[in-house]
Design a protein around this motif. Sequence first.
Motif, short mmCIF file in Angstrom:
data_model
loop_
_atom_site.label_atom_id
_atom_site.label_comp_id
_atom_site.label_asym_id
_atom_site.label_seq_id
_atom_site.Cartn_x
_atom_site.Cartn_y
_atom_site.Cartn_z
N LYS A 13 0.85 -1.19 0.00
CA LYS A 13 0.00 0.00 0.00
C LYS A 13 0.88 1.24 0.00
O LYS A 13 1.89 1.28 0.71
CB LYS A 13 -0.84 0.03 1.29
CG LYS A 13 -2.21 -0.56 1.14
CD LYS A 13 -2.98 -0.33 2.43
CE LYS A 13 -4.45 -0.62 2.23
NZ LYS A 13 -5.23 -0.37 3.42
N TYR A 14 0.52 2.22 -0.81
CA TYR A 14 1.14 3.55 -0.69
C TYR A 14 0.07 4.40 -0.04
O TYR A 14 -0.91 4.76 -0.70
CB TYR A 14 1.48 4.14 -2.06
CG TYR A 14 2.52 3.38 -2.85
CD1 TYR A 14 3.89 3.51 -2.56
CD2 TYR A 14 2.16 2.55 -3.90
CE1 TYR A 14 4.85 2.84 -3.31
CE2 TYR A 14 3.11 1.88 -4.66
CZ TYR A 14 4.45 2.03 -4.35
OH TYR A 14 5.41 1.36 -5.09
N GLY A 15 0.18 4.71 1.24
CA GLY A 15 -0.90 5.41 1.94
C GLY A 15 -2.15 4.55 1.88
O GLY A 15 -2.11 3.37 2.24
N SER A 16 -3.22 5.13 1.33
CA SER A 16 -4.44 4.32 1.24
C SER A 16 -4.54 3.60 -0.11
O SER A 16 -5.47 2.85 -0.37
CB SER A 16 -5.67 5.23 1.43
OG SER A 16 -5.66 6.20 0.40
N LYS A 17 -3.55 3.83 -0.99
CA LYS A 17 -3.60 3.23 -2.34
C LYS A 17 -3.04 1.80 -2.32
O LYS A 17 -1.88 1.58 -2.01
CB LYS A 17 -2.77 4.10 -3.29
CG LYS A 17 -2.62 3.56 -4.67
CD LYS A 17 -3.78 3.94 -5.52
CE LYS A 17 -4.06 2.85 -6.53
NZ LYS A 17 -5.26 3.03 -7.26
N GLN A 18 -3.90 0.85 -2.63
CA GLN A 18 -3.47 -0.55 -2.66
C GLN A 18 -2.83 -0.83 -4.02
O GLN A 18 -3.52 -0.99 -5.02
CB GLN A 18 -4.69 -1.46 -2.46
CG GLN A 18 -4.36 -2.92 -2.24
CD GLN A 18 -4.02 -3.26 -0.80
OE1 GLN A 18 -4.72 -2.83 0.10
NE2 GLN A 18 -2.95 -4.00 -0.59
N ALA A 19 -1.50 -0.88 -4.06
CA ALA A 19 -0.82 -1.06 -5.35
C ALA A 19 -0.68 -2.54 -5.71
O ALA A 19 -0.70 -2.90 -6.89
CB ALA A 19 0.56 -0.41 -5.30
N LEU A 20 -0.53 -3.40 -4.68
CA LEU A 20 -0.49 -4.86 -4.91
C LEU A 20 -1.35 -5.51 -3.85
O LEU A 20 -1.35 -5.08 -2.69
CB LEU A 20 0.93 -5.41 -4.76
CG LEU A 20 1.96 -5.12 -5.85
CD1 LEU A 20 3.30 -5.73 -5.45
CD2 LEU A 20 1.53 -5.66 -7.21
N GLY A 37 -0.35 -5.43 -17.75
CA GLY A 37 -1.46 -4.78 -17.07
C GLY A 37 -1.56 -3.34 -17.51
O GLY A 37 -0.60 -2.79 -18.07
N HIS A 38 -2.71 -2.73 -17.27
CA HIS A 38 -2.90 -1.33 -17.61
C HIS A 38 -1.89 -0.45 -16.87
O HIS A 38 -1.28 -0.89 -15.90
CB HIS A 38 -4.28 -0.85 -17.13
CG HIS A 38 -5.41 -1.48 -17.87
ND1 HIS A 38 -5.53 -1.41 -19.23
CD2 HIS A 38 -6.49 -2.15 -17.42
CE1 HIS A 38 -6.63 -2.03 -19.59
NE2 HIS A 38 -7.24 -2.50 -18.52
N ASN A 39 -1.82 0.81 -17.24
CA ASN A 39 -1.03 1.77 -16.45
C ASN A 39 -1.56 1.75 -15.02
O ASN A 39 -2.78 1.76 -14.82
CB ASN A 39 -1.18 3.18 -17.02
CG ASN A 39 -0.50 3.33 -18.37
OD1 ASN A 39 -1.13 3.61 -19.37
ND2 ASN A 39 0.79 3.10 -18.40
N GLY A 40 -0.64 1.70 -14.07
CA GLY A 40 -1.06 1.73 -12.66
C GLY A 40 -1.52 0.39 -12.10
O GLY A 40 -1.98 0.30 -10.96
N ALA A 41 -1.33 -0.70 -12.88
CA ALA A 41 -1.80 -2.02 -12.42
C ALA A 41 -0.93 -2.60 -11.31
O ALA A 41 -1.36 -3.52 -10.60
CB ALA A 41 -1.85 -2.99 -13.60
N GLY A 42 0.30 -2.09 -11.19
CA GLY A 42 1.18 -2.56 -10.11
C GLY A 42 2.45 -3.25 -10.59
O GLY A 42 3.19 -3.82 -9.79
N SER A 182 5.80 -5.10 -20.09
CA SER A 182 5.69 -4.57 -21.44
C SER A 182 4.27 -4.13 -21.71
O SER A 182 3.32 -4.65 -21.12
CB SER A 182 6.11 -5.65 -22.44
OG SER A 182 5.97 -5.18 -23.75
N HIS A 183 4.14 -3.16 -22.61
CA HIS A 183 2.82 -2.81 -23.10
C HIS A 183 2.64 -3.35 -24.52
O HIS A 183 1.60 -3.16 -25.12
CB HIS A 183 2.62 -1.29 -23.10
CG HIS A 183 2.47 -0.72 -21.73
ND1 HIS A 183 1.35 -0.93 -20.96
CD2 HIS A 183 3.30 0.02 -20.96
CE1 HIS A 183 1.49 -0.32 -19.80
NE2 HIS A 183 2.67 0.26 -19.77
N PHE A 184 3.70 -4.00 -25.04
CA PHE A 184 3.65 -4.48 -26.43
C PHE A 184 3.36 -5.97 -26.46
O PHE A 184 4.18 -6.78 -26.07
CB PHE A 184 4.96 -4.19 -27.15
CG PHE A 184 5.29 -2.73 -27.19
CD1 PHE A 184 4.51 -1.85 -27.93
CD2 PHE A 184 6.36 -2.23 -26.48
CE1 PHE A 184 4.81 -0.50 -27.97
CE2 PHE A 184 6.67 -0.89 -26.50
CZ PHE A 184 5.89 -0.01 -27.25
#
Length: 300
Positions: A13-20, A37-42, A182-184
């Motif tokens: 968690k980053y603060g209240s943001k659950q990243a994983l 994963g999308h941008n911000g998926a972790g 990767s995004h590709f």
Amino acid sequence: MSTLIKMEGLSKKYGSKQALEDVSFTVERGSIVAVLGHNGAGKTTLINSIMDIVDYEGRIEYGFDRKELYRKVGYQMQSSSYEKEAKVYEVCKLYRKILKSDVDLDSLLEEFDFASCRNMYVKNLSGGQRQKLSILLTLIGEPELIIFDELSTGLDSMTRRQIWDYIKRLNEEKGVTIILTSHFLDEVEYLADRVVILDKGRISRIGDVSTLIREEFEAAKKIEFRTDDREAFGQCFGSELSNNGGLLCIRYKEDAEEEIYRQVKRLGGYDIAIKNYTFEDAFLKMLGYKLVKNGEISHG
Ligand SMILES: Nc1ncnc2c1ncn2[C@@H]1O[C@H](COP(=O)(O)OP(=O)(O)OP(=O)(O)O)[C@@H](O)[C@H]1O
């Protein structure tokens, strides 16, 4: 194969943001694993956890002494972060010193097809050459695992291809394990044995590329063609028939290929093309995207 990295119940968690959230999977020695994963998926948070750069909940076990993490794992840094006024060979020597490695730099440069750049200033390297340098530097510690965060962003298609082939060789000939984000999807399809898809910090799918495509598309192939008599095809194939731009399309399973092809010919289909679904098709479908008319994408 033995396990090189084992993650169990990884959360961050980053603060209240659950990243994983509760991420568990293993990376087998000698494999190539892609994290998507999308941008911000972790994805970066996951890599940073493996590299012990962020603190996290859960466990990561390494198939080597944890104290040797930075020698055993090569982490490809963004090439823009190197000292531009230094020469390639000087940067390599600095890395060798930091990593306390005794690798033979001349042979490494030769083997990597980079000896001709050894006396060039970093600032004069092309984008592709810088990317090659950043990969070369990950090899100096003679790692068991290399992590590439967005491997080929910003590279032209020729250089991407060269880098992919080099990575394949590293994996096949030296047995180096690879994790890449990767995004590709063409890159993932070409390189990866196994794919982990993250969605809002959780694993949404995991498996090898061909299985994920198969699971997504029960019928893994499609035949596309033109016709002047759409009605005849509609009567014969009903809802199996779809429109793709100006083309008609029928999905089928591999073993039905001969029969479908014969029927399409008999009903007067022309410009016939048989295609496999790509990993990109499967990926978009997994994430709930649909291709609608004119190649536009809708979510839902
Ligand atoms: N240092 C940080 N402080 C606060 N929130 C962060 C921090 N780093 C990442 N996050 C948040 O955690 C989530 C996961 O971020 P992360 O960078 O791991 O995603 P990613 O999949 O690598 O994204 P991208 O594809 O855009 O690089 C995002 O919502 C991001 O905003």
